[in-house]
Design an enzyme around this catalytic site. Structure first.
Site, PDB file in Angstrom:
ATOM      1  N   HIS A 751      50.577 -31.561  19.911  1.00 57.57           N
ATOM      2  CA  HIS A 751      50.738 -30.438  20.834  1.00 57.57           C
ATOM      3  C   HIS A 751      50.165 -30.794  22.204  1.00 57.57           C
ATOM      4  O   HIS A 751      49.132 -31.437  22.302  1.00 57.57           O
ATOM      5  CB  HIS A 751      50.007 -29.199  20.297  1.00 57.57           C
ATOM      6  CG  HIS A 751      50.642 -28.618  19.075  1.00 57.57           C
ATOM      7  ND1 HIS A 751      49.977 -27.803  18.198  1.00 57.57           N
ATOM      8  CD2 HIS A 751      51.899 -28.748  18.584  1.00 57.57           C
ATOM      9  CE1 HIS A 751      50.791 -27.444  17.220  1.00 57.57           C
ATOM     10  NE2 HIS A 751      51.963 -28.006  17.431  1.00 57.57           N
ATOM     11  N   LEU A 770      32.546 -19.828  15.835  1.00 57.78           N
ATOM     12  CA  LEU A 770      33.216 -18.767  15.075  1.00 57.78           C
ATOM     13  C   LEU A 770      32.403 -18.351  13.860  1.00 57.78           C
ATOM     14  O   LEU A 770      32.270 -17.159  13.553  1.00 57.78           O
ATOM     15  CB  LEU A 770      34.610 -19.242  14.647  1.00 57.78           C
ATOM     16  CG  LEU A 770      35.671 -19.261  15.753  1.00 57.78           C
ATOM     17  CD1 LEU A 770      36.818 -20.191  15.383  1.00 57.78           C
ATOM     18  CD2 LEU A 770      36.194 -17.847  16.006  1.00 57.78           C
ATOM     19  N   ALA A 773      29.523 -16.297  14.916  1.00 55.43           N
ATOM     20  CA  ALA A 773      29.923 -14.963  15.380  1.00 55.43           C
ATOM     21  C   ALA A 773      30.238 -14.024  14.228  1.00 55.43           C
ATOM     22  O   ALA A 773      30.291 -12.805  14.422  1.00 55.43           O
ATOM     23  CB  ALA A 773      31.137 -15.082  16.289  1.00 55.43           C
ATOM     24  N   PRO A 778      36.083 -21.919   6.730  1.00 60.00           N
ATOM     25  CA  PRO A 778      35.955 -22.873   5.616  1.00 60.00           C
ATOM     26  C   PRO A 778      35.305 -24.172   6.076  1.00 60.00           C
ATOM     27  O   PRO A 778      35.136 -24.414   7.269  1.00 60.00           O
ATOM     28  CB  PRO A 778      37.405 -23.090   5.182  1.00 60.00           C
ATOM     29  CG  PRO A 778      38.210 -22.831   6.411  1.00 60.00           C
ATOM     30  CD  PRO A 778      37.479 -21.776   7.187  1.00 60.00           C
TER      31      PRO A 778
END
Length: 1092
Positions: A751, A770, A773, A778
């Site tokens: 990408h 994350l 937060a 995982p």
């Protein structure tokens, strides 16, 4: 990839050529390139200033902070430069974690200056515009410029001015330098925009009384803008990052990629490594690399690459053979593994692409066995079962260990198997065949009823598409929370009939009352209707040439799906946003320049339009609406339960990985509520947070899955929203690209946006943030399904989700073409052909590929041999055919065929009509005697008749001997055409018994009358019988059959066509008028009974 680094020399060349400024830019084009092959004497002649000025020398290989690393030689003469290079040129050096060879250097004039004359300048692109950074203290000790420098944001479509530069950036610059610097910065910014730069740093830029000097430069340009900037860029070379060699195989694949509508990428990391990959999909390729590195394979990972976008069989063959060639050059003591992986394809025919890979495996079966290569395959998507079957078969027939898995196996499970971390199942679970889902066993023809009751957790209120809220005049319009419903209607831009049919089939199994596609727009044809299936019925969808007509006639449409090419997507999208009814636009095209995408985003934000894409497959709302090819074919739609809503909403960048999420979520939860692939570009039209907040505000969504990736900082916005309580629903999140921090040199993934420009943009940093937060993160992608299941089970246990009972999925008729592709049906062919096959990558004449036809130099005669006689004829036979065509090409304008052609041409008829008029005169009396002569002479010869007996019999029967006689030529005035052919036949044919027989007949006939010679028709006829019978390519029966079916007259027809066309062109060139036959050449007589 869009943003690609260019060499300093290329960057300066662009600047010197194209900058427009009143500032005096010094030392323009004064640079010299040094490589190991450089001849310094020749270099000094090409650049005389090298002998007269003090010099600077430095490597030009994308190395940062060269001054700090002692890689800049300053204030040297040319001999000093040569001495300095002796200890550095072709020497290995370490820069950060990367080790590489210094082999490309740049020499420039040394600029004597003071420290206070050095400045720092940088321009870089962001989503909202371009930032100009400036610091009044430049040079090697500039330090943390992000903290120190003044910043000026030039918004998308805004203009820079000298006043804004002076006021915003140059407050600490001496007054005598402000005007020069302001003019230079404005000129540089305009150059940056015009040439589609994405990053441009000059440190230092030196300003003296003489003008501006650009000392050190680093730059990136948007490679997707090549079609816009080719005239200014020229042929740009993109050097590899320092520490990674540029391999010819990479250049070969890059060239294939440039010539293909598909995506083909290859980066060699460690050619001696034992772990090789051949992965389908930009997102999937990153996930496989992550998993290999997570399992300790980083030092043995040989390559990164991907193929996607439905490459042809030939393209996948070329790609696969390149990888197999590379991996079988050096042996590894532990053997090697090849991982042929991929997510579940949306539209790529897996069996077709696997055919190319299977061909390559067969071609390399010897080296693969010698290097002890084991292959692991996992794939899903259209016709994947056939692809896996073929792959398994090639393993059995070649003896190469090939382990094959489908969608029943987690995508990256084969990595653990390949690296010995998990056992290889003896018999993997058999996946259902495509046909199991698609064949209608009930015989029902009506639209199926809903196959699943609404989830008890669903909002019971009727959900309608929530319109964008009206804003105050001048303020941006708010975007809709609900993008799609069961009533959503769309227009499709582009003639993508397969995608539209897929959407209609999806609508049908979702029990929609009407199709979701109201119309199509295709500017390259006139308005018309296109036929599609709605269940068993055929329906017509209008196709419009103009967008405005489509919008006027379909006012209920609020979604546009654009399949426009990368060149036309920008203009068509900007046009679409002129119509207020459109609330959502999906842009499928990959490779749109970032500057164009940012302009689209700006207008979309102002008008409250949600953009999905570019570089996406789209999105899906089960039970309601799907964009184009999203979700794949019906077998996957049904297997992943996408025909009815679940409780889980997701957003990802990758289209292929979105389909993998459909699979994972359907196996671990009650299914997908909505899913969007925002696209892999650096600046997607909509970002993760927009969709996550929509899901937060949608009652039917109970949990959210986000598949982020390396590059950008959008995931931190999600972190902030979780911390602030804006997002309260459980969020499962994983960012792919964790392997990037383990590589010694920069790798650009599939990408365009998958590239970290700073530590915070790495996947590892984002996953950590994350988790802190409060998101469920995982340990790896391998565990993503387990985490999703755990969160879902917890919500079910708490009563937040009450799963509804499943009903058997509805059925839809299978398209005939797809059923045939799957081998489920057979049908007698309408007609047969055995001479040519144009279906594959390469045209084939009678089993011979067209490239081989040219390589073998068989000429026109050989080509005719393949197409007419299905044989590779001997060279003398090919030459004879060509000679026959040459001698029969024309015989003047007086013969009937040429005469007719001329008359037609002068009557104003076209070439085809005139040629046909001439050809229609060919028969037994004109030019058609080849077959008849061959039949008569061979019949007499084969029956044992003596030549005299043959002549007497024909006379007794009152028949003419075909091929005997000429109006002009005679035994005393021979036809040179016949003489030329006779000499060739006698010298080259192994036998000429039939010709000899005909010549004996000629002796008898010419003794009676001198012009009863063997004419050119007769000669070719009998000589061709000799050729067919004696060249060794035909049995006697085959030779006789070709004579019987009229093949020989074809020689005259083909040859004489050349002459007829010549006469037609001649008449047109001479501008001859309408032909009228002269009266004096016509005998006007009365009817016979009147004259008596």
């Amino acid at each position: 990839m869009s943003a690609k680094a260019i060499s300093e020399q290329t960057g300066k060349e662009f600047l010197y050529k194209h900058i427009c400024t009143s500032a005096a830019v010094q030392n323009r084009f004064r640079y010299a390139n040094v490589t190991p092959d450089t001849d310094f004497d020749k270099l000094a002649k090409e650049h005389p200033w090298l002998l007269t000025e003090r010099l600077v020398v430095k490597p030009d290989q994308l190395i940062k902070r060269r001054g700090k690393l002692g890689l800049v030689g300053v204030n040297l003469d040319l001999n000093g430069v040569r001495e300095w290079l002796k200890t550095r040129l072709m020497q290995e050096t370490t820069v950060g974690k990367a080790k590489g060879i210094l082999k490309n250097f740049l020499i420039e004039p040394f600029v004597a200056h003071k420290q206070e004359e050095e400045f720092y300048l940088c321009i870089y692109a962001t989503r909202e515009g371009d930032y100009v950074l400036f610091h009044h203290e430049g040079g090697v000790d500039v330090g943390d410029v992000d903290a120190k420098a003044k910043k000026l944001l030039i918004g998308v479509d805004e203009k820079i001015s000298e006043d804004s530069v002076k006021n915003g950036l140059l407050t600490h610059v001496p007054n005598d330098k402000k005007a020069v610097l302001a003019s230079f910065i404005v000129g540089l910014f305009n150059l940056y925009e015009d040439l589609f730069f994405t990053y441009l740093e000059i440190n230092p830029v030196v300003v003296t009384k003489d003008g501006v000097y650009v000392l050190d430069m680093a730059a990136k340009i948007d490679a997707t803008a090549d079609y816009l900037c080719k005239s200014k860029w020229g042929d740009v070379e993109f050097p590899p990052p320092f520490g990674r060699e540029a391999y010819p195989e990479e250049a070969y694949i890059a060239d294939l990629d440039a010539k293909s509508g598909a995506s083909l990428k290859l980066t060699l990391l460690n050619p001696r490594g034992r772990i090789w990959t051949m992965v389908a999909g930009g997102g999937a390729s990153v996930v496989y690399s992550d998993t290999i590195c997570d399992l300790g394979g980083v030092t043995e990972l040989a390559n990164y690459g991907e193929y996607s976008g439905a490459p042809s069989e030939q393209q996948t063959y070329d790609y696969a053979k390149t990888i197999l060639s590379l991996m079988t050059r050096e042996k590894h003591r532990e053997g090697k593994v090849l991982i042929i992986g991929g997510s579940i394809a949306n539209f790529t025919n897996v069996a077709a692409t696997f055919k190319g890979i299977v061909r390559a495996i067969r071609d390399f079966q010897g080296p693969l066995k010698e290097h002890e290569v084991t292959i692991f395959v996992r794939r899903g998507g259209p016709n994947y079962q056939e692809g896996l079957r073929v792959m398994g078969e090639v393993g059995k027939t070649t003896g190469i260990p090939i382990h094959v898995f489908g969608t029943e196996t987690h995508m990256t499970a084969i990595v653990g198997m390949a690296l010995g971390h998990r056992p290889i199942p003896n018999e993997p679970p058999a996946a259902a065949h495509t046909a199991n889902f698609l064949l209608n066993s009930s015989g029902r023809t009506s639209t199926p009823a809903s196959s699943r009751t609404a989830s008890f957790s669903d909002n019971k209120a009727k959900v309608s598409s929530s319109p964008a809220k009206k804003a105050k005049t001048g303020a941006p319009i708010a975007k809709a929370t609900t993008l799609f419903s069961k009533q959503t209607k769309s227009i499709v831009w582009g003639m993508q009939t397969r995608a539209v049919q897929g959407m209609m089939d999806f609508d049908y199994v979702c029990s929609r009352e009407e199709p979701s596609v109201a119309a199509m727009v295709y500017p390259f044809t006139g308005d018309h209707k296109q036929k599609f299936y709605w269940g068993h019925k055929e329906i017509l969808v209008p196709v419009y040439k103009n967008m405005s007509d489509a919008m006027k006639k379909h006012s209920d449409v609020d979604v546009l799906i654009s399949f426009a090419s990368l060149r036309s997507a920008f203009d068509s999208t900007m046009e679409t946003m002129q119509y207020p009814q459109i609330r959502t636009i999906a842009i499928i095209a990959e490779g749109i320049p970032e500057a164009h995408t940012r302009k689209i985003i700006k207008v979309a934000n102002e008008k409250g339009v949600t953009i999905i894409g570019p570089a996406t497959v789209g999105g899906i709302k089960p039970g309601c609406f799907k964009i184009g090819n999203t979700g794949g074919m019906l077998d996957n739609i049904l297997a992943s339960k996408l025909y009815r809503p679940g409780s889980v909403a997701y957003v990802s960048r990758s289209g292929g990985m979105s389909n993998e999420l459909n699979n994972i979520i359907s196996r671990t939860t009650d299914g997908v509520f909505e899913g969007v692939a925002i696209g892999g570009d650096r600046y997607p039209g909509s970002v993760f947070t927009e969709h996550v907040l929509r899901y937060q505000d949608t009652p039917g969504v109970k949990m959210i899955v986000v598949l982020g990736e390396i590059g950008g900082t959008e995931e931190y916005t999600i972190c902030q929203a979780i911390k602030e309580g804006r997002i309260t629903k459980p969020v499962v999140c994983w960012c792919i690209g964790t392997c990037a921090t383990m590589f010694s040199s920069e790798v650009q993934f599939g990408h365009a946006g998958a590239c970290a420009n700073q530590a915070s943009e790495t996947a590892v940093a984002k996953n950590t943030a994350l988790k802190e937060a409060g998101a469920f993160v995982p340990k790896s992608f391998d565990e993503l399904g387990e985490i999703i299941k755990s969160v879902y089970d917890d919500l079910v246990a708490k009563g937040v989700i009450q799963p509804a009972a499943e009903m058997p999925p509805p059925t839809v008729p299978m398209d005939y073409s797809w059923a045939r592709e799957l081998g489920l049906i057979r049908k007698p062919a309408s007609f047969m052909t055995s001479i040519c096959d144009e279906r594959g990558q390469e045209l084939i004449y009678a089993g011979m590929p067209i490239t081989e036809v040219f390589k073998s130099e068989i000429g026109l005669g050989g080509t005719l041999g393949l197409l007419w006689f299905q044989r590779r004829l001997p060279r003398y036979a090919c030459q004879f055919i060509e000679m026959c065509l040459m001698v029969t090409a024309d015989h003047g304008p007086a013969v009937s065929g040429a005469h007719n052609t001329i008359v037609c041409a002068r009557a104003g008829k076209d070439l085809i009509s005139s040629l046909t008029s001439g050809l229609l005169t060919i028969g037994d009396r004109f030019g058609g005697a080849l077959d008849a002569a061959a039949k008569q002479f061979s019949g007499a010869f084969d029956s044992g008749m003596l030549p005299m007996e043959f002549v007497n019999k024909m006379k007794k029967d009152g028949k003419l001997i075909m091929g005997i006689g000429h109006r002009v030529k005679s035994i005393n005035n021979p036809d040179m055409r016949v003489q030329i052919l006779k000499d060739f036949v006698k010298q080259n044919f192994p036998s000429s018994a039939m010709l000899d027989y005909a010549l004996d007949v000629e002796k008898i006939t010419t003794s009676k009358k001198p012009n009863l010679i063997l004419n050119v028709d007769g000669f070719i006829g009998v000589a061709f019988v000799d050729l067919l019978r004696t060249c060794g390519g035909f049995t006697r029966d085959e030779a006789d059959e070709f004579v019987e079916i009229g093949a020989l007259n074809g020689i005259f027809v083909l040859g004489r066509s050349m002459g007829f066309i010549g006469h037609y062109l001649d008449q047109k060139r001479l501008k001859q008028g309408l032909y009228r036959h002269p009266w004096d050449d016509i005998s006007y007589v009365l009817p016979e009974h009147m004259s008596m």
